[in-house]
Design an enzyme around this catalytic site. Structure first.
Site, PDB file in Angstrom:
ATOM      1  N   TYR A   1       7.819   7.531  16.904  1.00 57.39           N
ATOM      2  CA  TYR A   1       8.100   7.558  15.465  1.00 57.39           C
ATOM      3  C   TYR A   1       9.357   8.374  15.182  1.00 57.39           C
ATOM      4  O   TYR A   1      10.253   7.933  14.452  1.00 57.39           O
ATOM      5  CB  TYR A   1       6.895   8.146  14.745  1.00 57.39           C
ATOM      6  CG  TYR A   1       7.010   8.210  13.241  1.00 57.39           C
ATOM      7  CD1 TYR A   1       6.992   7.051  12.473  1.00 57.39           C
ATOM      8  CD2 TYR A   1       7.103   9.435  12.580  1.00 57.39           C
ATOM      9  CE1 TYR A   1       7.071   7.110  11.095  1.00 57.39           C
ATOM     10  CE2 TYR A   1       7.183   9.503  11.205  1.00 57.39           C
ATOM     11  CZ  TYR A   1       7.158   8.336  10.459  1.00 57.39           C
ATOM     12  OH  TYR A   1       7.239   8.394   9.096  1.00 57.39           O
TER      13      TYR A   1
ATOM     14  N   LYS B   1      12.937   6.976  13.586  1.00 57.32           N
ATOM     15  CA  LYS B   1      13.433   7.534  12.326  1.00 57.32           C
ATOM     16  C   LYS B   1      14.784   8.236  12.519  1.00 57.32           C
ATOM     17  O   LYS B   1      15.663   8.133  11.661  1.00 57.32           O
ATOM     18  CB  LYS B   1      12.405   8.503  11.734  1.00 57.32           C
ATOM     19  CG  LYS B   1      11.108   7.832  11.283  1.00 57.32           C
ATOM     20  CD  LYS B   1      11.344   6.801  10.191  1.00 57.32           C
ATOM     21  CE  LYS B   1      10.030   6.278   9.634  1.00 57.32           C
ATOM     22  NZ  LYS B   1      10.224   5.270   8.562  1.00 57.32           N
TER      23      LYS B   1
ATOM     24  N   SER C   1      11.875   9.968   7.217  1.00 56.60           N
ATOM     25  CA  SER C   1      10.825  10.981   7.326  1.00 56.60           C
ATOM     26  C   SER C   1      11.493  12.308   7.637  1.00 56.60           C
ATOM     27  O   SER C   1      12.634  12.348   8.121  1.00 56.60           O
ATOM     28  CB  SER C   1       9.868  10.620   8.473  1.00 56.60           C
ATOM     29  OG  SER C   1       8.978  11.683   8.748  1.00 56.60           O
TER      30      SER C   1
ATOM     31  N   THR D   1      -1.355   9.071   2.218  1.00 57.36           N
ATOM     32  CA  THR D   1      -1.472   7.623   2.328  1.00 57.36           C
ATOM     33  C   THR D   1      -2.301   7.307   3.571  1.00 57.36           C
ATOM     34  O   THR D   1      -2.826   8.203   4.227  1.00 57.36           O
ATOM     35  CB  THR D   1      -0.089   6.961   2.448  1.00 57.36           C
ATOM     36  OG1 THR D   1       0.485   7.319   3.726  1.00 57.36           O
ATOM     37  CG2 THR D   1       0.839   7.417   1.327  1.00 57.36           C
TER      38      THR D   1
ATOM     39  N   SER E   1       0.846  -1.201   0.000  1.00 56.73           N
ATOM     40  CA  SER E   1       0.000   0.000   0.000  1.00 56.73           C
ATOM     41  C   SER E   1       0.874   1.241   0.000  1.00 56.73           C
ATOM     42  O   SER E   1       2.093   1.166   0.124  1.00 56.73           O
ATOM     43  CB  SER E   1      -0.919   0.007   1.239  1.00 56.73           C
ATOM     44  OG  SER E   1      -0.143   0.062   2.423  1.00 56.73           O
TER      45      SER E   1
END
Length: 263
Positions: A153, A157, A140, A188, A15
């Site tokens: 997160y 990252k 990111s 997304t 995806s």
């Protein structure tokens, strides 16, 4: 860098960005290995491509990082080699630090950092033996600066940058290249699938992600960055300028992020 005659392995291919990369690369003269947890979704992505004989699927879970050597062995059996690994698989998080279970932090590190690192390390001897290889890591902008509600997160990252910068240095003489791709907001399901404080999915889209770059636009820019063999590429709208504000005016960035509608 050209994709012609290359074997490209994409994680998180079922995806979002991974699917977009698959559809675009399938138009080029290369072979693809598609990975994610859901084999049925991978089959659907494969079916949407042409040249099906040049596409193989290899489902596995990044969280199962202890078994990555076996995963790499299976991958190498498909086309006999891998030239380019696109580490795209991962999850995000949306919750205040004070409320977030340490198990959520661990899950983000297990998938976004340790899973990616373990897979890359397992493939490294193949690259060294061939004296050629290319790692592309989807990090990111949050791997370069942080924002509220994404502590786990951001931590995972940021860690990717530390590891892959070291790998690039250690294996420069082996002709092994590394590109870190730093997306801003891309439309997304990353926000819908983001983990909340107790580990459940957020389940809804946020405004900034909804208004982010279209996947097709992002993928084209990403592939250009790979072809140019950039060390890092910052791909987004206005938010990408945060990289430069952080570098020269870190206190200003702090104030701007606090005033923004990022949530």
């Amino acid at each position: 860098m050209t994709f012609k005659n290359k074997v490209v392995w994409i994680t998180g291919a079922s995806s979002g960005i991974g699917k977009g990369l698959t559809l675009e690369l399938a138009k080029l003269d290369c072979k693809l290995i598609l990975s994610a947890r859901n084999g049925e979704k991978l089959e659907e992505v494969k079916a949407a491509c042409g040249n099906l004989e040049n596409i193989q699927i290899l489902p596995f879970d990044l969280a199962d990082y202890a078994n990555m050597k076996l995963v790499v062995e299976d991958a190498l059996k498909l086309f006999g080699k891998v030239d380019l690994l696109i580490n795209n698989g991962g999850i995000s998080q949306r919750s205040p630090i004070i409320e977030t279970s340490i198990e959520v932090d661990k899950k983000l590190m297990d998938i976004d950092y340790l899973g990616t690192v373990a897979l890359s390390k397992a493939l490294l001897p193949h690259f060294v033996s061939n004296q050629s290889g290319y790692y592309v890591v989807v990090s990111s902008l949050m791997g370069k600066f942080s924002s509220p509600l994404r502590s786990a997160y951001c931590g995972a990252k940021h860690a990717l940058h530390g590891f892959f910068d070291a790998l690039r240095l250690e294996h420069d003489n082996d002709n092994i290249k590394v590109t870190l791709i730093c997306p801003g907001f891309v439309n997304t399901d990353v926000a819908r699938n983001a983990l909340t404080a107790n580990g459940s999915k957020q389940g809804y889209q946020d405004e900034m992600t909804e208004n982010g770059l279209h996947v097709d636009v992002f993928v084209k820019r990403m592939l250009k960055a790979i072809q140019k063999e950039k060390y890092e590429a910052y791909i987004g709208k206005f938010e990408a300028y945060g990289i430069y504000v952080k570098r020269f005016f870190p206190k200003l960035l702090h104030k701007l992020v606090l005033k923004s509608k990022v949530n």
